[in-house]
Design a protein around this motif. Structure first.
Motif, PDB file in Angstrom:
ATOM      1  N   LEU A  39     -18.479  16.743 -17.475  1.00 48.22           N
ATOM      2  CA  LEU A  39     -17.596  17.358 -16.492  1.00 48.22           C
ATOM      3  C   LEU A  39     -17.490  16.492 -15.239  1.00 48.22           C
ATOM      4  CD1 LEU A  39     -19.038  20.988 -16.761  1.00 48.22           C
ATOM      5  CD2 LEU A  39     -17.132  20.000 -18.052  1.00 48.22           C
ATOM      6  N   GLY A  40     -16.456  16.743 -14.448  1.00 45.10           N
ATOM      7  CA  GLY A  40     -16.310  16.053 -13.168  1.00 45.10           C
ATOM      8  C   GLY A  40     -16.231  14.547 -13.344  1.00 45.10           C
ATOM      9  N   LYS A  41     -17.141  13.824 -12.686  1.00 39.36           N
ATOM     10  CA  LYS A  41     -17.144  12.362 -12.740  1.00 39.36           C
ATOM     11  C   LYS A  41     -17.541  11.831 -14.117  1.00 39.36           C
ATOM     12  CE  LYS A  41     -15.929  11.626  -8.479  1.00 39.36           C
ATOM     13  NZ  LYS A  41     -14.587  11.052  -8.170  1.00 39.36           N
ATOM     14  N   LEU A  42     -18.032  12.708 -15.011  1.00 37.06           N
ATOM     15  CA  LEU A  42     -18.373  12.290 -16.367  1.00 37.06           C
ATOM     16  C   LEU A  42     -17.195  12.437 -17.335  1.00 37.06           C
ATOM     17  CD1 LEU A  42     -22.003  13.698 -16.791  1.00 37.06           C
ATOM     18  CD2 LEU A  42     -21.277  11.392 -16.133  1.00 37.06           C
ATOM     19  N   ARG A  43     -16.094  13.021 -16.858  1.00 42.77           N
ATOM     20  CA  ARG A  43     -14.906  13.144 -17.708  1.00 42.77           C
ATOM     21  C   ARG A  43     -14.450  11.750 -18.144  1.00 42.77           C
ATOM     22  NH1 ARG A  43      -9.514  16.231 -15.591  1.00 42.77           N
ATOM     23  NH2 ARG A  43     -10.629  18.140 -16.237  1.00 42.77           N
ATOM     24  N   PHE A  44     -14.172  11.577 -19.420  1.00 42.15           N
ATOM     25  CA  PHE A  44     -13.715  10.345 -20.076  1.00 42.15           C
ATOM     26  C   PHE A  44     -14.841   9.329 -20.311  1.00 42.15           C
ATOM     27  CE2 PHE A  44     -10.027  11.300 -17.083  1.00 42.15           C
ATOM     28  CZ  PHE A  44      -9.319  12.042 -18.007  1.00 42.15           C
ATOM     29  N   LYS A  45     -16.028   9.575 -19.788  1.00 36.91           N
ATOM     30  CA  LYS A  45     -17.075   8.551 -19.851  1.00 36.91           C
ATOM     31  C   LYS A  45     -17.996   8.773 -21.051  1.00 36.91           C
ATOM     32  CE  LYS A  45     -16.938   6.965 -15.157  1.00 36.91           C
ATOM     33  NZ  LYS A  45     -17.712   6.241 -14.140  1.00 36.91           N
ATOM     34  N   ALA A  46     -18.787   7.749 -21.362  1.00 33.79           N
ATOM     35  CA  ALA A  46     -19.748   7.855 -22.463  1.00 33.79           C
ATOM     36  C   ALA A  46     -20.710   9.011 -22.192  1.00 33.79           C
ATOM     37  CB  ALA A  46     -20.510   6.550 -22.621  1.00 33.79           C
ATOM     38  N   PRO A  47     -21.174   9.691 -23.231  1.00 38.95           N
ATOM     39  CA  PRO A  47     -22.058  10.843 -23.033  1.00 38.95           C
ATOM     40  C   PRO A  47     -23.396  10.432 -22.426  1.00 38.95           C
ATOM     41  CG  PRO A  47     -22.026  10.201 -25.339  1.00 38.95           C
ATOM     42  CD  PRO A  47     -20.970   9.386 -24.668  1.00 38.95           C
ATOM     43  N   GLN A  48     -23.959  11.356 -21.663  1.00 35.45           N
ATOM     44  CA  GLN A  48     -25.269  11.155 -21.064  1.00 35.45           C
ATOM     45  C   GLN A  48     -26.298  12.025 -21.785  1.00 35.45           C
ATOM     46  OE1 GLN A  48     -25.648   8.794 -18.491  1.00 35.45           O
ATOM     47  NE2 GLN A  48     -23.563   8.420 -19.252  1.00 35.45           N
ATOM     48  N   PRO A  49     -27.574  11.642 -21.781  1.00 39.00           N
ATOM     49  CA  PRO A  49     -28.592  12.436 -22.491  1.00 39.00           C
ATOM     50  C   PRO A  49     -28.625  13.877 -22.009  1.00 39.00           C
ATOM     51  CG  PRO A  49     -29.480  10.304 -21.840  1.00 39.00           C
ATOM     52  CD  PRO A  49     -28.138  10.425 -21.176  1.00 39.00           C
ATOM     53  N   PRO A  50     -29.020  14.805 -22.883  1.00 35.07           N
ATOM     54  CA  PRO A  50     -29.036  16.222 -22.506  1.00 35.07           C
ATOM     55  C   PRO A  50     -30.113  16.518 -21.462  1.00 35.07           C
ATOM     56  CG  PRO A  50     -30.084  15.914 -24.637  1.00 35.07           C
ATOM     57  CD  PRO A  50     -29.497  14.588 -24.263  1.00 35.07           C
ATOM     58  N   GLU A  51     -29.889  17.565 -20.693  1.00 29.19           N
ATOM     59  CA  GLU A  51     -30.853  17.986 -19.686  1.00 29.19           C
ATOM     60  C   GLU A  51     -31.812  19.016 -20.279  1.00 29.19           C
ATOM     61  OE1 GLU A  51     -27.813  19.355 -16.990  1.00 29.19           O
ATOM     62  OE2 GLU A  51     -28.194  17.657 -15.649  1.00 29.19           O
ATOM     63  N   LYS A  52     -32.968  19.118 -19.685  1.00 29.92           N
ATOM     64  CA  LYS A  52     -33.940  20.126 -20.134  1.00 29.92           C
ATOM     65  C   LYS A  52     -33.588  21.484 -19.546  1.00 29.92           C
ATOM     66  CE  LYS A  52     -37.735  16.875 -20.822  1.00 29.92           C
ATOM     67  NZ  LYS A  52     -39.167  16.560 -20.581  1.00 29.92           N
ATOM     68  N   TRP A  53     -34.110  22.530 -20.167  1.00 26.20           N
ATOM     69  CA  TRP A  53     -33.894  23.886 -19.660  1.00 26.20           C
ATOM     70  C   TRP A  53     -35.216  24.639 -19.636  1.00 26.20           C
ATOM     71  CZ3 TRP A  53     -31.724  22.303 -24.394  1.00 26.20           C
ATOM     72  CH2 TRP A  53     -32.340  22.804 -25.536  1.00 26.20           C
ATOM     73  N   GLU A  54     -35.235  25.704 -18.853  1.00 22.61           N
ATOM     74  CA  GLU A  54     -36.406  26.564 -18.753  1.00 22.61           C
ATOM     75  C   GLU A  54     -36.249  27.769 -19.672  1.00 22.61           C
ATOM     76  OE1 GLU A  54     -39.114  25.820 -17.006  1.00 22.61           O
ATOM     77  OE2 GLU A  54     -38.212  23.985 -16.210  1.00 22.61           O
ATOM     78  N   GLY A  55     -37.381  28.319 -20.099  1.00 20.63           N
ATOM     79  CA  GLY A  55     -37.342  29.513 -20.920  1.00 20.63           C
ATOM     80  C   GLY A  55     -36.874  29.237 -22.337  1.00 20.63           C
ATOM     81  N   VAL A  56     -36.438  30.289 -23.025  1.00 18.71           N
ATOM     82  CA  VAL A  56     -35.975  30.179 -24.413  1.00 18.71           C
ATOM     83  C   VAL A  56     -34.454  30.291 -24.423  1.00 18.71           C
ATOM     84  CG1 VAL A  56     -36.105  31.141 -26.733  1.00 18.71           C
ATOM     85  CG2 VAL A  56     -38.119  31.197 -25.264  1.00 18.71           C
ATOM     86  N   ARG A  57     -33.798  29.278 -24.920  1.00 16.93           N
ATOM     87  CA  ARG A  57     -32.336  29.245 -24.966  1.00 16.93           C
ATOM     88  C   ARG A  57     -31.846  29.931 -26.239  1.00 16.93           C
ATOM     89  NH1 ARG A  57     -28.232  25.798 -22.753  1.00 16.93           N
ATOM     90  NH2 ARG A  57     -26.350  25.902 -24.062  1.00 16.93           N
ATOM     91  N   ASP A  58     -30.854  30.793 -26.098  1.00 22.59           N
ATOM     92  CA  ASP A  58     -30.273  31.447 -27.267  1.00 22.59           C
ATOM     93  C   ASP A  58     -29.482  30.435 -28.089  1.00 22.59           C
ATOM     94  OD1 ASP A  58     -29.477  34.125 -28.619  1.00 22.59           O
ATOM     95  OD2 ASP A  58     -27.580  33.057 -28.358  1.00 22.59           O
TER      96      ASP A  58
END
Length: 530
Positions: A39-58
């Motif tokens: 999103l934003g400044k990452l639109r059109f650009k190569a993907p970036q590694p995923p971010e971590k999250w807290e808790g249990v993700r559905d």
């Protein structure tokens, strides 16, 4: 199977338990982020590694589909999600991984389970992965200015990022990161071949299945430098690349796609599309591909892995169906003469090529008197020629087996032909994957011993055998597969016909393939004399 919580590198996931085609339970984990939202400044650009999250993700529902004009579910720019289906979690014996790349002409489609349900393939002892990648302008816009970091092919780089996620996390789901088979249909099949050619994907997969598409098909390639046309139609007046990028990144997604759609998205062989895979120019960041596919194939500079490659017997029904909605395009020159013949539209050579192609397929008769002649033309020039030739290069320059097939099964599962209301015999483009994936168009009840049931069993067994062993028919006593599928050989183009019966043959559509290849050689020679 009570515990549906697993831990991947980024955090904990809660999946769910479902039942497969045979009535057995399996684990389903869906909507897992494999990259940072682009999103934003990452639109059109190569993907970036995923971010971590807290808790249990559905992880019990499909993630957002990537934004596209015709996607119908939850479409969004935040769409880089992956799904994993497995029979076991944390098993001691790791299972082969099958990594599916969906089709859609690089302009539409997703991994949504209503189309690509895992219930058929997961009956075998494999781990299945599906995912989304960016489409159209979001996935394939490019700038010539390398300092902007938008050299193109972001959608293909999404695929590489998803494969890296598999390498990092698939053991949690009992998958073997050292035994990954990439497979896909249409644009997905073309993507498989492009991944084989890309240095970015080296070492991320070990086998390949290429269905109804290749890097050599005319509809695959995109134009370079369409960004300036896009800027004009959305009202950007600057000629400065940096300013154009900034304003395109700030534009609403609706206005961006409205502008991109004005440039057209032709699924043609005679016109390059505005947004699709390109050969990147040298840039400051890693390129997905910066040489012509044909050069890499001829020289053998690609990832050599065992491969299955093939086509549906009447792929061209799909093109006929599209053209029938816009009658002016049916048998228009742009659907007859591929752009790679490199002939100037309207020139004497171009007009001669049009007539020679029509003479070969229609022999002076009105093509509308026998629509199967149109199906054959569109099968050959849109699909089979590129598929056939890439198979030849794999066999000639590789050192691993290449298995070729022709899919001609014609049952109630051939959903694309039914969707297009075409009732002539043969298998249409996209009719094959309904025997691998359960989808919303399939009959509610598939009777045992029916052609549909047999077709599913055979396709699933062939594809998963290949993923397990690198050989689709390793067991001569397998009653589901009463045949030995022989790979291609020097001077012998072996192929398996997958129809009501399984039958080995040689040289699919030899006369037509010779016609097209001779035509290309002839016009190449004449151009060299100019």
């Amino acid at each position: 199977m009570d515990d549906t919580v697993v831990t991947v590198r980024e955090g904990k996931l809660r999946g769910k338990i479902k039942s497969d085609f045979a009535g057995n339970d399996f684990y389903s984990f869906q909507g897992i982020p494999y990259a940072k939202p682009p999103l934003g400044k990452l639109r059109f650009k190569a993907p970036q590694p995923p971010e971590k999250w807290e808790g249990v993700r559905d992880a019990t529902e499909d993630g957002n589909e990537c934004y596209a004009k015709s996607n119908t579910y939850s479409r969004s720019e935040d769409c880089l999600y992956i799904n994993v289906f497995t029979k076991q979690i944390h098993a001691k014996e790791l299972k082969p991984v099958m990594f599916w790349i969906h089709g859609g002409g690089f302009t539409t489609g997703s991994s949504h389970s209503i189309i690509y349900g895992p219930e058929y393939l997961i009956t075998e002892d494999i781990v299945l992965v599906t995912f989304n990648y960016r489409l159209g302008v979001l996935g394939f816009l490019s700038f010539e200015d390398s300092s902007l970091g938008v050299p193109g092919n972001a959608g293909l780089k999404d695929m590489v990022m998803a494969l890296k996620w598999v390498q990092n996390n698939i053991t949690v789901f009992s998958g073997d990161p050292n035994n990954v088979t990439i497979f896909g249909e249409s644009a997905g099949g073309a993507s498989v071949t492009l991944l084989m050619l890309s240095p970015m994907a080296k070492g991320l997969f070990h086998k390949a299945i290429i269905q109804s598409g290749s890097a050599l098909n005319g509809w695959v390639r995109g134009k370079r430098s369409t960004v300036y046309s896009l800027a004009r139609v959305v009202g950007i007046e600057s000629n400065d690349d940096e300013v154009i990028l900034e304003q395109l990144q700030e534009l609403s997604i609706e206005d961006l796609y409205h502008g991109a759609n004005k440039l057209g998205e032709p699924f043609l062989v005679g016109v390059m599309r505005p947004f699709g895979p390109i050969v990147e120019s040298n840039s400051s960041e890693s390129s997905f591909i910066n040489e012509e596919p044909i050069s890499l194939l001829k020289s053998g500079r690609y990832q050599k892995v065992p491969a299955i490659i093939g086509y549906c017997s009447r792929e061209g029904m799909f093109i006929y169906g599209l053209c029938s909605k816009q009658p002016s395009t049916l048998l228009s020159d742009e659907t007859i003469v591929p752009y790679w013949l490199n002939l100037r539209i309207g020139s004497p050579q171009y007009n001669s090529a049009v007539q020679r192609i029509k003479d070969f397929y229609f022999n002076g008769k009105d093509p509308l008197e026998n629509t199967d002649d149109i199906f054959r033309l569109y099968t050959d020039n849109f699909f089979l020629l590129g598929i056939h030739n890439i198979a030849r290069y794999l066999q000639e320059t590789g050192n691993t087996p290449t298995y070729f097939y022709k899919f001609s099964m014609d049952t109630g599962l051939n959903f694309m032909k039914s969707f297009l209301a075409i009732w002539e015999p043969g298998a249409c483009h996209a009719d094959d994957f309904s025997y691998l994936f359960k989808n919303g168009f399939a009959p509610e009840d598939i009777e045992p011993e029916s052609f549909e049931h047999t077709g599913i069993q055979r396709m699933v067994r062939l594809w998963t055998n290949f993923a397990k062993f690198g050989n689709p028919t390793p067991d001569p006593n397998d009653k589901i597969l009463p045949i030995t599928w022989r790979p291609m050989e020097n001077q012998r183009f072996n192929y398996l016909e997958i129809g009501e019966e399984l039958e080995m043959n040689v040289d699919p559509e030899k006369e037509a393939m010779d016609f097209w290849n001779n035509l290309y050689r002839e016009y190449s020679a004449s151009r060299a004399k100019l």
